[in-house]
Design an enzyme around this catalytic site. Structure first.
Site, PDB file in Angstrom:
ATOM      1  CG  ASP A 118      43.849  38.036  32.751  1.00  0.00           C
ATOM      2  OD1 ASP A 118      43.144  37.141  32.259  1.00  0.00           O
ATOM      3  OD2 ASP A 118      44.620  38.733  32.065  1.00  0.00           O
ATOM      4  CB  THR A 173      51.793  43.831  29.238  1.00  0.00           C
ATOM      5  OG1 THR A 173      53.192  43.533  29.153  1.00  0.00           O
ATOM      6  CG2 THR A 173      51.248  43.249  30.522  1.00  0.00           C
ATOM      7  CD  GLU A 175      52.025  37.229  34.664  1.00  0.00           C
ATOM      8  OE1 GLU A 175      51.171  37.203  33.747  1.00  0.00           O
ATOM      9  OE2 GLU A 175      52.787  38.195  34.879  1.00  0.00           O
ATOM     10  CG  ASP A 224      46.860  36.938  27.339  1.00  0.00           C
ATOM     11  OD1 ASP A 224      46.812  38.148  27.111  1.00  0.00           O
ATOM     12  OD2 ASP A 224      46.020  36.329  28.022  1.00  0.00           O
ATOM     13  CG  ASP A 247      61.744  36.744  30.959  1.00  0.00           C
ATOM     14  OD1 ASP A 247      60.813  36.722  30.129  1.00  0.00           O
ATOM     15  OD2 ASP A 247      62.718  37.505  30.856  1.00  0.00           O
ATOM     16  N   GLY A 248      58.915  34.477  30.428  1.00  0.00           N
ATOM     17  CA  GLY A 248      58.518  33.628  29.304  1.00  0.00           C
ATOM     18  C   GLY A 248      59.610  33.515  28.258  1.00  0.00           C
ATOM     19  CG  HIS A 297      40.249  36.190  28.113  1.00  0.00           C
ATOM     20  ND1 HIS A 297      39.755  37.044  29.064  1.00  0.00           N
ATOM     21  CD2 HIS A 297      41.601  36.294  28.185  1.00  0.00           C
ATOM     22  CE1 HIS A 297      40.777  37.639  29.694  1.00  0.00           C
ATOM     23  NE2 HIS A 297      41.889  37.196  29.184  1.00  0.00           N
TER      24      HIS A 297
END
Lengths: 284, 284
Positions: B86, B157, B106, B155, B137-138, B62
Protein backbone atom coordinates in the site's frame (compact mmCIF):
# COMPACT_ATOMS: atom_id res chain seq x y z
CA UNK A 1 -29.40 -21.68 14.74
CA UNK A 2 -27.03 -18.84 15.48
CA UNK A 3 -27.58 -16.05 17.98
CA UNK A 4 -25.51 -12.86 17.71
CA UNK A 5 -25.38 -9.77 19.93
CA UNK A 6 -24.53 -6.60 18.01
CA UNK A 7 -23.45 -3.20 19.36
CA UNK A 8 -23.21 -0.15 17.14
CA UNK A 9 -19.86 1.50 17.82
CA UNK A 10 -20.93 4.27 15.51
CA UNK A 11 -23.78 4.59 13.07
CA UNK A 12 -21.56 2.85 10.54
CA UNK A 13 -19.67 0.29 12.63
CA UNK A 14 -20.97 -2.85 14.31
CA UNK A 15 -19.34 -5.24 16.70
CA UNK A 16 -21.00 -8.65 17.00
CA UNK A 17 -20.52 -11.47 19.46
CA UNK A 18 -21.76 -14.98 19.05
CA UNK A 19 -24.03 -15.86 21.94
CA UNK A 20 -24.78 -19.29 23.38
CA UNK A 21 -27.65 -18.13 25.52
CA UNK A 22 -29.29 -15.05 26.96
CA UNK A 23 -29.18 -15.51 30.72
CA UNK A 24 -31.26 -12.51 31.77
CA UNK A 25 -33.16 -9.63 30.25
CA UNK A 26 -35.03 -7.18 32.39
CA UNK A 27 -36.17 -3.60 32.40
CA UNK A 28 -35.40 -1.79 35.64
CA UNK A 29 -36.73 1.62 36.54
CA UNK A 30 -33.64 3.10 34.84
CA UNK A 31 -32.52 0.89 32.00
CA UNK A 32 -32.60 -2.43 30.25
CA UNK A 33 -30.25 -5.03 31.74
CA UNK A 34 -29.06 -8.08 29.79
CA UNK A 35 -26.57 -10.85 30.53
CA UNK A 36 -25.36 -13.29 27.87
CA UNK A 37 -23.18 -16.37 27.74
CA UNK A 38 -20.71 -16.42 24.84
CA UNK A 39 -17.96 -18.77 23.64
CA UNK A 40 -15.34 -16.03 23.09
CA UNK A 41 -15.83 -13.77 26.11
CA UNK A 42 -17.60 -15.91 28.69
CA UNK A 43 -20.50 -14.03 30.25
CA UNK A 44 -21.06 -10.44 29.29
CA UNK A 45 -23.38 -7.77 30.56
CA UNK A 46 -25.02 -4.85 28.76
CA UNK A 47 -27.07 -1.82 29.83
CA UNK A 48 -29.50 -0.44 27.28
CA UNK A 49 -27.71 -2.70 24.80
CA UNK A 50 -24.25 -1.19 25.38
CA UNK A 51 -21.37 -3.42 26.49
CA UNK A 52 -20.46 -2.96 30.15
CA UNK A 53 -18.12 -5.86 30.68
CA UNK A 54 -17.11 -9.34 29.57
CA UNK A 55 -15.57 -11.98 31.80
CA UNK A 56 -12.64 -12.23 29.38
CA UNK A 57 -11.42 -8.64 29.54
CA UNK A 58 -13.04 -6.89 32.52
CA UNK A 59 -9.74 -7.27 34.36
CA UNK A 60 -8.19 -4.63 32.11
CA UNK A 61 -10.75 -1.92 32.89
CA UNK A 62 -10.94 -2.69 36.60
CA UNK A 63 -7.20 -2.96 37.19
CA UNK A 64 -6.56 0.27 35.33
CA UNK A 65 -9.30 2.30 37.04
CA UNK A 66 -8.18 1.21 40.54
CA UNK A 67 -4.45 0.55 40.68
CA UNK A 68 -3.29 3.72 38.95
CA UNK A 69 -4.62 5.95 41.77
CA UNK A 70 -3.78 3.39 44.49
CA UNK A 71 -0.14 3.15 43.38
CA UNK A 72 0.06 6.95 43.19
CA UNK A 73 -1.06 7.40 46.79
CA UNK A 74 -0.81 4.28 48.96
CA UNK A 75 -2.32 6.16 51.90
CA UNK A 76 -5.81 6.16 50.47
CA UNK A 77 -8.18 5.14 53.29
CA UNK A 78 -11.67 6.24 52.29
CA UNK A 79 -13.04 5.69 48.80
CA UNK A 80 -16.25 6.65 47.02
CA UNK A 81 -17.23 4.60 43.97
CA UNK A 82 -20.01 5.94 41.78
CA UNK A 83 -21.74 3.51 39.46
CA UNK A 84 -19.89 0.21 39.07
CA UNK A 85 -22.87 -1.96 39.96
CA UNK A 86 -21.07 -5.03 38.64
CA UNK A 87 -18.65 -4.88 41.59
CA UNK A 88 -15.39 -5.15 39.63
CA UNK A 89 -14.02 -1.84 40.89
CA UNK A 90 -14.85 -2.74 44.49
CA UNK A 91 -13.23 -6.18 44.04
CA UNK A 92 -9.92 -4.54 43.07
CA UNK A 93 -10.14 -1.95 45.88
CA UNK A 94 -10.70 -4.59 48.56
CA UNK A 95 -7.31 -6.11 47.73
CA UNK A 96 -5.72 -3.25 49.70
CA UNK A 97 -5.83 -3.93 53.42
CA UNK A 98 -5.03 -0.24 53.95
CA UNK A 99 -8.43 0.86 52.63
CA UNK A 100 -10.77 1.38 55.59
CA UNK A 101 -14.08 2.26 53.98
CA UNK A 102 -15.70 2.16 50.56
CA UNK A 103 -18.99 3.89 49.79
CA UNK A 104 -20.42 2.50 46.60
CA UNK A 105 -23.30 4.51 45.17
CA UNK A 106 -25.18 2.82 42.36
CA UNK A 107 -28.43 4.33 41.11
CA UNK A 108 -29.89 1.00 40.00
CA UNK A 109 -30.26 -1.73 42.63
CA UNK A 110 -31.43 -4.14 39.95
CA UNK A 111 -27.97 -4.03 38.32
CA UNK A 112 -26.37 -5.17 41.56
CA UNK A 113 -28.95 -7.93 42.02
CA UNK A 114 -28.37 -9.25 38.51
CA UNK A 115 -24.58 -9.11 38.85
CA UNK A 116 -24.61 -10.84 42.24
CA UNK A 117 -26.57 -13.66 40.70
CA UNK A 118 -24.90 -13.98 37.28
CA UNK A 119 -21.49 -12.30 37.48
CA UNK A 120 -19.82 -13.56 40.66
CA UNK A 121 -16.44 -12.92 39.00
CA UNK A 122 -16.92 -9.19 39.53
CA UNK A 123 -19.58 -9.06 42.29
CA UNK A 124 -17.63 -11.32 44.66
CA UNK A 125 -16.48 -8.63 47.09
CA UNK A 126 -19.63 -6.55 47.46
CA UNK A 127 -20.17 -8.07 50.92
CA UNK A 128 -16.74 -7.07 52.20
CA UNK A 129 -17.40 -5.48 55.64
CA UNK A 130 -15.70 -2.24 54.53
CA UNK A 131 -18.18 -1.74 51.69
CA UNK A 132 -21.29 0.32 52.22
CA UNK A 133 -23.71 -0.07 49.31
CA UNK A 134 -26.13 2.75 48.60
CA UNK A 135 -28.75 2.74 45.91
CA UNK A 136 -29.18 6.36 45.00
CA UNK A 137 -28.16 8.98 42.48
CA UNK A 138 -24.42 9.59 42.75
CA UNK A 139 -24.94 13.16 41.64
CA UNK A 140 -27.15 13.85 44.65
CA UNK A 141 -25.14 11.73 47.07
CA UNK A 142 -21.94 13.64 46.54
CA UNK A 143 -23.58 17.07 47.00
CA UNK A 144 -23.66 16.82 50.80
CA UNK A 145 -20.13 15.47 51.21
CA UNK A 146 -17.17 17.55 52.25
CA UNK A 147 -13.56 16.51 52.83
CA UNK A 148 -14.54 12.86 53.22
CA UNK A 149 -12.77 10.78 50.59
CA UNK A 150 -9.18 10.28 49.49
CA UNK A 151 -10.33 8.78 46.20
CA UNK A 152 -13.47 9.04 44.08
CA UNK A 153 -13.86 6.63 41.16
CA UNK A 154 -16.53 7.54 38.65
CA UNK A 155 -17.22 4.21 37.01
CA UNK A 156 -20.23 5.42 35.11
CA UNK A 157 -22.09 4.20 32.08
CA UNK A 158 -21.68 6.22 28.92
CA UNK A 159 -23.05 9.76 29.24
CA UNK A 160 -26.32 8.88 27.56
CA UNK A 161 -29.23 7.79 29.79
CA UNK A 162 -28.88 7.48 33.58
CA UNK A 163 -25.14 8.28 33.57
CA UNK A 164 -25.62 11.66 31.90
CA UNK A 165 -25.57 13.85 35.03
CA UNK A 166 -22.20 12.38 35.99
CA UNK A 167 -20.53 14.30 33.18
CA UNK A 168 -21.63 17.79 34.37
CA UNK A 169 -19.75 20.72 35.84
CA UNK A 170 -21.82 20.64 39.03
CA UNK A 171 -20.93 17.00 39.60
CA UNK A 172 -17.18 17.46 39.24
CA UNK A 173 -17.30 20.54 41.50
CA UNK A 174 -19.04 18.49 44.17
CA UNK A 175 -16.46 15.73 43.80
CA UNK A 176 -13.70 18.27 44.41
CA UNK A 177 -15.44 19.40 47.60
CA UNK A 178 -16.02 15.81 48.75
CA UNK A 179 -12.32 15.00 48.47
CA UNK A 180 -9.69 15.56 51.16
CA UNK A 181 -6.64 17.66 50.40
CA UNK A 182 -4.94 14.44 49.23
CA UNK A 183 -7.89 13.72 46.98
CA UNK A 184 -7.77 11.95 43.62
CA UNK A 185 -10.62 11.61 41.12
CA UNK A 186 -10.57 8.94 38.41
CA UNK A 187 -13.19 9.10 35.70
CA UNK A 188 -13.93 6.67 32.88
CA UNK A 189 -13.40 8.90 29.87
CA UNK A 190 -14.70 7.08 26.78
CA UNK A 191 -12.77 6.59 23.54
CA UNK A 192 -11.14 9.34 21.47
CA UNK A 193 -11.67 7.47 18.19
CA UNK A 194 -15.38 7.71 17.40
CA UNK A 195 -16.72 11.24 17.32
CA UNK A 196 -19.72 10.88 19.66
CA UNK A 197 -17.53 9.40 22.36
CA UNK A 198 -14.70 11.85 21.73
CA UNK A 199 -17.12 14.70 22.35
CA UNK A 200 -17.98 13.31 25.79
CA UNK A 201 -14.32 12.85 26.57
CA UNK A 202 -13.51 16.47 25.67
CA UNK A 203 -16.42 17.76 27.71
CA UNK A 204 -15.52 15.70 30.78
CA UNK A 205 -11.85 16.68 30.54
CA UNK A 206 -12.62 20.36 30.17
CA UNK A 207 -14.99 20.38 33.15
CA UNK A 208 -12.65 18.46 35.43
CA UNK A 209 -9.85 20.89 34.54
CA UNK A 210 -11.92 23.78 35.86
CA UNK A 211 -11.59 22.38 39.39
CA UNK A 212 -8.47 20.26 39.70
CA UNK A 213 -4.90 21.57 39.52
CA UNK A 214 -3.58 18.19 38.31
CA UNK A 215 -5.47 16.81 35.35
CA UNK A 216 -4.08 14.00 33.18
CA UNK A 217 -5.43 11.37 30.83
CA UNK A 218 -4.32 7.74 30.58
CA UNK A 219 -5.33 4.88 28.34
CA UNK A 220 -5.81 1.14 28.13
CA UNK A 221 -6.48 -1.51 25.49
CA UNK A 222 -10.00 -2.82 26.14
CA UNK A 223 -10.94 -4.95 23.14
CA UNK A 224 -14.70 -5.13 23.76
CA UNK A 225 -15.23 -1.38 24.12
CA UNK A 226 -15.72 0.77 21.00
CA UNK A 227 -12.39 1.05 19.13
CA UNK A 228 -10.59 -0.85 21.92
CA UNK A 229 -8.85 2.42 22.88
CA UNK A 230 -10.23 3.56 26.19
CA UNK A 231 -9.30 6.62 28.23
CA UNK A 232 -9.42 7.46 31.91
CA UNK A 233 -9.20 10.90 33.45
CA UNK A 234 -6.87 11.27 36.45
CA UNK A 235 -7.42 14.47 38.46
CA UNK A 236 -6.10 15.41 41.86
CA UNK A 237 -5.51 18.22 44.29
CA UNK A 238 -1.78 17.56 44.53
CA UNK A 239 -0.67 14.04 43.55
CA UNK A 240 0.99 13.62 40.20
CA UNK A 241 0.50 10.09 38.88
CA UNK A 242 3.99 9.80 37.44
CA UNK A 243 6.11 11.86 39.83
CA UNK A 244 4.47 10.35 42.90
CA UNK A 245 4.52 6.74 41.79
CA UNK A 246 6.86 4.74 44.02
CA UNK A 247 7.11 1.58 41.96
CA UNK A 248 9.17 -0.38 44.49
CA UNK A 249 6.73 0.35 47.26
CA UNK A 250 3.75 -0.76 45.18
CA UNK A 251 5.51 -3.86 43.87
CA UNK A 252 6.40 -4.82 47.45
CA UNK A 253 2.67 -5.33 48.08
CA UNK A 254 2.92 -8.42 45.88
CA UNK A 255 -0.52 -8.04 44.29
CA UNK A 256 -0.90 -10.36 41.29
CA UNK A 257 -2.17 -8.54 38.21
CA UNK A 258 -2.94 -9.50 34.64
CA UNK A 259 -2.79 -6.08 32.92
CA UNK A 260 -1.51 -3.42 35.32
CA UNK A 261 2.15 -3.16 36.23
CA UNK A 262 4.20 -0.17 37.29
CA UNK A 263 5.73 0.22 33.81
CA UNK A 264 2.30 0.39 32.24
CA UNK A 265 1.28 2.84 34.97
CA UNK A 266 3.73 5.37 33.57
CA UNK A 267 3.43 4.24 29.95
CA UNK A 268 -0.35 4.62 29.90
CA UNK A 269 -0.02 8.39 30.37
CA UNK A 270 1.86 8.66 27.06
CA UNK A 271 -1.03 9.37 24.74
CA UNK A 272 -1.15 9.77 20.97
CA UNK A 273 -0.66 13.19 19.46
CA UNK A 274 -4.15 13.25 17.98
CA UNK A 275 -5.65 12.62 21.44
CA UNK A 276 -3.55 15.42 22.96
CA UNK A 277 -4.86 17.73 20.25
CA UNK A 278 -8.46 16.71 20.96
CA UNK A 279 -7.96 17.39 24.66
CA UNK A 280 -6.37 20.78 24.03
CA UNK A 281 -8.98 21.82 21.47
CA UNK A 282 -12.20 23.67 22.06
CA UNK A 283 -15.34 21.86 23.09
CA UNK A 284 -17.64 21.46 20.13
CA UNK B 1 -30.29 -0.89 0.55
CA UNK B 2 -27.43 -1.37 2.98
CA UNK B 3 -24.04 -2.87 2.21
CA UNK B 4 -21.84 -4.13 5.05
CA UNK B 5 -18.31 -5.54 5.05
CA UNK B 6 -17.72 -8.06 7.84
CA UNK B 7 -14.43 -9.45 9.13
CA UNK B 8 -14.31 -12.35 11.57
CA UNK B 9 -11.91 -11.37 14.35
CA UNK B 10 -12.38 -14.84 15.74
CA UNK B 11 -14.84 -17.59 14.98
CA UNK B 12 -17.20 -15.90 17.43
CA UNK B 13 -16.55 -12.20 16.86
CA UNK B 14 -17.44 -10.07 13.86
CA UNK B 15 -16.53 -6.50 13.00
CA UNK B 16 -18.73 -4.86 10.37
CA UNK B 17 -18.33 -1.63 8.45
CA UNK B 18 -21.02 0.09 6.47
CA UNK B 19 -19.93 0.44 2.89
CA UNK B 20 -21.00 3.01 0.34
CA UNK B 21 -19.48 1.26 -2.59
CA UNK B 22 -17.04 -1.46 -3.58
CA UNK B 23 -14.36 0.25 -5.67
CA UNK B 24 -12.39 -2.78 -6.76
CA UNK B 25 -12.41 -6.54 -6.40
CA UNK B 26 -9.85 -8.69 -8.12
CA UNK B 27 -8.09 -11.98 -7.76
CA UNK B 28 -4.33 -11.74 -8.28
CA UNK B 29 -2.02 -14.72 -8.58
CA UNK B 30 -1.64 -14.60 -4.80
CA UNK B 31 -4.78 -13.32 -3.20
CA UNK B 32 -8.10 -11.52 -3.45
CA UNK B 33 -7.80 -7.74 -3.36
CA UNK B 34 -10.75 -5.47 -2.47
CA UNK B 35 -11.11 -1.74 -1.93
CA UNK B 36 -14.23 -0.17 -0.42
CA UNK B 37 -15.53 3.33 0.25
CA UNK B 38 -17.12 3.78 3.69
CA UNK B 39 -18.65 6.68 5.62
CA UNK B 40 -16.76 6.01 8.88
CA UNK B 41 -13.27 5.11 7.67
CA UNK B 42 -13.00 6.55 4.18
CA UNK B 43 -11.51 4.03 1.79
CA UNK B 44 -10.34 0.72 3.12
CA UNK B 45 -8.44 -2.13 1.60
CA UNK B 46 -8.57 -5.88 2.31
CA UNK B 47 -6.55 -8.92 1.22
CA UNK B 48 -8.38 -12.24 1.22
CA UNK B 49 -11.10 -10.40 3.12
CA UNK B 50 -8.83 -9.30 5.99
CA UNK B 51 -8.49 -5.62 6.84
CA UNK B 52 -5.17 -4.14 5.74
CA UNK B 53 -5.81 -0.45 6.24
CA UNK B 54 -8.40 2.29 6.39
CA UNK B 55 -7.79 5.90 5.46
CA UNK B 56 -9.00 6.94 8.92
CA UNK B 57 -6.47 5.07 11.02
CA UNK B 58 -3.60 3.87 8.79
CA UNK B 59 -1.49 6.70 10.21
CA UNK B 60 -1.28 4.86 13.53
CA UNK B 61 0.18 1.67 12.10
CA UNK B 62 2.54 3.42 9.69
CA UNK B 63 3.86 5.98 12.16
CA UNK B 64 4.49 3.32 14.78
CA UNK B 65 6.22 0.84 12.47
CA UNK B 66 8.58 3.51 11.07
CA UNK B 67 9.32 6.21 13.64
CA UNK B 68 10.14 3.93 16.56
CA UNK B 69 13.24 2.51 14.80
CA UNK B 70 14.07 5.85 13.10
CA UNK B 71 14.09 7.73 16.41
CA UNK B 72 16.18 4.98 18.00
CA UNK B 73 18.91 5.25 15.36
CA UNK B 74 18.85 8.46 13.31
CA UNK B 75 21.78 7.22 11.22
CA UNK B 76 19.72 4.69 9.32
CA UNK B 77 20.66 5.07 5.64
CA UNK B 78 19.58 1.88 3.87
CA UNK B 79 16.20 0.27 4.48
CA UNK B 80 14.51 -2.90 3.31
CA UNK B 81 10.73 -3.03 3.48
CA UNK B 82 9.05 -6.38 2.97
CA UNK B 83 5.38 -6.40 2.04
CA UNK B 84 3.68 -3.05 2.51
CA UNK B 85 2.31 -2.84 -1.02
CA UNK B 86 0.00 0.00 0.00
CA UNK B 87 3.01 2.31 0.33
CA UNK B 88 2.24 3.71 3.79
CA UNK B 89 5.49 2.51 5.33
CA UNK B 90 7.51 3.96 2.44
CA UNK B 91 5.62 7.25 2.74
CA UNK B 92 6.72 7.63 6.36
CA UNK B 93 10.32 6.58 5.60
CA UNK B 94 10.70 9.14 2.81
CA UNK B 95 10.11 11.91 5.32
CA UNK B 96 13.71 11.43 6.49
CA UNK B 97 16.16 13.15 4.19
CA UNK B 98 18.91 11.08 5.81
CA UNK B 99 17.62 7.86 4.30
CA UNK B 100 19.54 7.15 1.10
CA UNK B 101 17.93 4.03 -0.28
CA UNK B 102 14.78 1.95 0.27
CA UNK B 103 14.31 -1.49 -1.24
CA UNK B 104 10.66 -2.40 -1.13
CA UNK B 105 9.94 -6.05 -1.88
CA UNK B 106 6.29 -6.87 -2.41
CA UNK B 107 5.31 -10.29 -3.70
CA UNK B 108 2.14 -9.07 -5.42
CA UNK B 109 2.48 -6.35 -8.06
CA UNK B 110 -1.30 -6.19 -8.36
CA UNK B 111 -1.54 -4.85 -4.79
CA UNK B 112 0.72 -1.94 -5.69
CA UNK B 113 -1.23 -1.25 -8.89
CA UNK B 114 -4.53 -1.16 -7.02
CA UNK B 115 -3.17 1.05 -4.25
CA UNK B 116 -1.56 3.47 -6.68
CA UNK B 117 -4.93 3.89 -8.33
CA UNK B 118 -7.27 3.89 -5.36
CA UNK B 119 -5.22 4.70 -2.26
CA UNK B 120 -3.05 7.70 -3.11
CA UNK B 121 -3.04 8.61 0.59
CA UNK B 122 -0.60 5.77 1.24
CA UNK B 123 0.87 5.10 -2.23
CA UNK B 124 1.92 8.73 -2.78
CA UNK B 125 5.66 8.24 -2.26
CA UNK B 126 6.30 5.02 -4.15
CA UNK B 127 7.92 7.05 -6.93
CA UNK B 128 10.42 8.73 -4.65
CA UNK B 129 13.81 8.37 -6.41
CA UNK B 130 15.29 6.59 -3.40
CA UNK B 131 12.72 3.80 -3.62
CA UNK B 132 13.49 0.65 -5.57
CA UNK B 133 10.38 -1.46 -6.01
CA UNK B 134 10.79 -5.19 -6.52
CA UNK B 135 8.02 -7.64 -7.08
CA UNK B 136 9.28 -10.88 -5.66
CA UNK B 137 9.13 -13.09 -2.61
CA UNK B 138 10.72 -11.28 0.35
CA UNK B 139 11.78 -14.60 1.77
CA UNK B 140 13.90 -15.34 -1.30
CA UNK B 141 15.07 -11.76 -1.79
CA UNK B 142 16.64 -11.51 1.63
CA UNK B 143 18.53 -14.83 1.32
CA UNK B 144 21.27 -13.35 -0.85
CA UNK B 145 21.78 -10.18 1.17
CA UNK B 146 24.58 -9.64 3.60
CA UNK B 147 25.44 -6.59 5.70
CA UNK B 148 23.35 -4.31 3.47
CA UNK B 149 20.59 -2.69 5.52
CA UNK B 150 20.43 -0.62 8.69
CA UNK B 151 16.72 -1.33 9.04
CA UNK B 152 14.39 -4.08 7.85
CA UNK B 153 10.66 -3.56 8.27
CA UNK B 154 8.51 -6.65 7.88
CA UNK B 155 5.14 -5.16 7.08
CA UNK B 156 3.56 -8.46 6.19
CA UNK B 157 0.02 -9.68 5.97
CA UNK B 158 -1.13 -12.05 8.66
CA UNK B 159 0.79 -15.33 8.69
CA UNK B 160 -1.89 -17.15 6.76
CA UNK B 161 -1.62 -17.27 2.95
CA UNK B 162 1.22 -15.52 1.07
CA UNK B 163 2.70 -13.94 4.24
CA UNK B 164 3.23 -17.29 5.93
CA UNK B 165 6.91 -17.79 5.08
CA UNK B 166 7.73 -14.43 6.64
CA UNK B 167 7.15 -15.86 10.09
CA UNK B 168 9.76 -18.66 9.83
CA UNK B 169 13.13 -19.21 11.52
CA UNK B 170 14.95 -19.23 8.18
CA UNK B 171 13.54 -15.83 7.29
CA UNK B 172 14.54 -14.13 10.53
CA UNK B 173 18.02 -15.66 10.32
CA UNK B 174 18.43 -14.24 6.83
CA UNK B 175 17.24 -10.84 8.04
CA UNK B 176 19.93 -10.91 10.72
CA UNK B 177 22.56 -11.61 8.10
CA UNK B 178 21.22 -8.91 5.75
CA UNK B 179 21.54 -6.27 8.48
CA UNK B 180 24.63 -4.21 9.25
CA UNK B 181 26.10 -4.26 12.74
CA UNK B 182 23.79 -1.32 13.55
CA UNK B 183 20.84 -3.28 12.23
CA UNK B 184 17.26 -3.08 13.51
CA UNK B 185 14.38 -5.36 12.53
CA UNK B 186 10.77 -4.31 13.08
CA UNK B 187 8.06 -6.90 12.58
CA UNK B 188 4.30 -6.53 12.68
CA UNK B 189 3.39 -8.89 15.47
CA UNK B 190 -0.38 -9.38 15.47
CA UNK B 191 -2.64 -9.04 18.53
CA UNK B 192 -2.19 -10.83 21.85
CA UNK B 193 -5.94 -10.91 22.53
CA UNK B 194 -7.42 -13.53 20.21
CA UNK B 195 -5.81 -16.93 20.44
CA UNK B 196 -5.03 -17.59 16.75
CA UNK B 197 -3.20 -14.27 16.47
CA UNK B 198 -1.50 -14.66 19.84
CA UNK B 199 -0.04 -17.95 18.66
CA UNK B 200 1.57 -16.21 15.64
CA UNK B 201 2.91 -13.49 17.89
CA UNK B 202 4.51 -16.00 20.25
CA UNK B 203 6.03 -17.92 17.37
CA UNK B 204 7.47 -14.81 15.71
CA UNK B 205 8.85 -13.50 19.00
CA UNK B 206 10.49 -16.80 19.89
CA UNK B 207 12.14 -17.13 16.49
CA UNK B 208 13.42 -13.57 16.41
CA UNK B 209 14.89 -14.05 19.88
CA UNK B 210 17.03 -16.92 18.60
CA UNK B 211 19.01 -14.47 16.47
CA UNK B 212 18.88 -10.98 17.96
CA UNK B 213 20.47 -9.95 21.26
CA UNK B 214 17.95 -7.11 21.75
CA UNK B 215 14.36 -8.21 21.39
CA UNK B 216 11.44 -6.12 22.63
CA UNK B 217 7.74 -5.77 21.94
CA UNK B 218 5.75 -2.54 21.66
CA UNK B 219 2.10 -1.81 21.08
CA UNK B 220 -0.36 0.60 19.51
CA UNK B 221 -4.10 1.24 19.48
CA UNK B 222 -5.31 0.39 15.97
CA UNK B 223 -9.12 0.39 16.12
CA UNK B 224 -9.77 -1.44 12.83
CA UNK B 225 -7.46 -4.39 13.54
CA UNK B 226 -8.75 -7.34 15.58
CA UNK B 227 -9.12 -6.28 19.23
CA UNK B 228 -7.59 -2.87 18.47
CA UNK B 229 -4.50 -3.93 20.43
CA UNK B 230 -1.65 -4.42 17.99
CA UNK B 231 1.93 -5.43 18.69
CA UNK B 232 5.22 -4.82 16.92
CA UNK B 233 8.46 -6.69 17.47
CA UNK B 234 11.63 -4.57 17.77
CA UNK B 235 14.86 -6.55 17.41
CA UNK B 236 18.38 -5.29 16.94
CA UNK B 237 22.05 -6.15 17.06
CA UNK B 238 22.87 -3.41 19.57
CA UNK B 239 20.38 -0.54 19.72
CA UNK B 240 18.00 -0.44 22.65
CA UNK B 241 14.80 1.41 21.73
CA UNK B 242 14.49 3.14 25.09
CA UNK B 243 18.09 3.69 26.16
CA UNK B 244 19.14 4.92 22.73
CA UNK B 245 16.20 7.22 22.10
CA UNK B 246 17.40 10.83 22.03
CA UNK B 247 14.05 12.58 22.20
CA UNK B 248 15.42 16.10 21.75
CA UNK B 249 17.31 15.14 18.65
CA UNK B 250 14.26 13.48 17.06
CA UNK B 251 11.94 16.34 18.05
CA UNK B 252 14.38 18.81 16.48
CA UNK B 253 13.55 17.24 13.09
CA UNK B 254 10.14 18.91 13.38
CA UNK B 255 8.21 16.08 11.72
CA UNK B 256 4.46 16.52 12.22
CA UNK B 257 2.78 13.36 13.52
CA UNK B 258 -0.72 12.38 14.52
CA UNK B 259 -0.02 9.34 16.73
CA UNK B 260 3.71 8.96 17.37
CA UNK B 261 5.55 11.20 19.80
CA UNK B 262 8.66 10.55 21.85
CA UNK B 263 6.62 9.93 25.03
CA UNK B 264 4.59 7.27 23.29
CA UNK B 265 7.83 5.83 21.90
CA UNK B 266 8.87 4.90 25.42
CA UNK B 267 5.35 4.30 26.73
CA UNK B 268 4.51 1.81 23.98
CA UNK B 269 7.13 -0.62 25.29
CA UNK B 270 5.27 -0.87 28.61
CA UNK B 271 3.11 -3.89 27.88
CA UNK B 272 0.41 -5.58 29.95
CA UNK B 273 1.36 -8.34 32.34
CA UNK B 274 -0.69 -10.91 30.45
CA UNK B 275 1.20 -10.11 27.23
CA UNK B 276 4.55 -10.43 29.01
CA UNK B 277 3.44 -13.83 30.25
CA UNK B 278 2.41 -14.91 26.76
CA UNK B 279 5.81 -13.83 25.40
CA UNK B 280 7.70 -15.62 28.15
CA UNK B 281 5.63 -18.79 27.88
CA UNK B 282 6.28 -21.83 25.73
CA UNK B 283 5.16 -21.95 22.15
CA UNK B 284 2.00 -24.03 21.83
Amino acid sequence: MELWYTEEHSEHVRFSIKVDKQLCSKQSRFQRIDVFESPEFGRFFTLDGLMMLTEKDEFIYHEMIVHVPMATNPNIRRVLVIGAGDGGTVRELTRYSTIEHIDMVEIDEEVVNVCRELLPQTACKLDDPRVSLRFEDGLKFVRSKENEYDLIIVDSTDPFGPGEGLFTREFYGNCFKALTEDGILVNQHETPYYSTYAKSMKRAHKRIKEFFPVCRVYQAHIPTYPSGHWLFGFASKKFDPIRDLDADRWNALGLAMRYYNTDIHTGSFAIPTYVKELLAGDEE
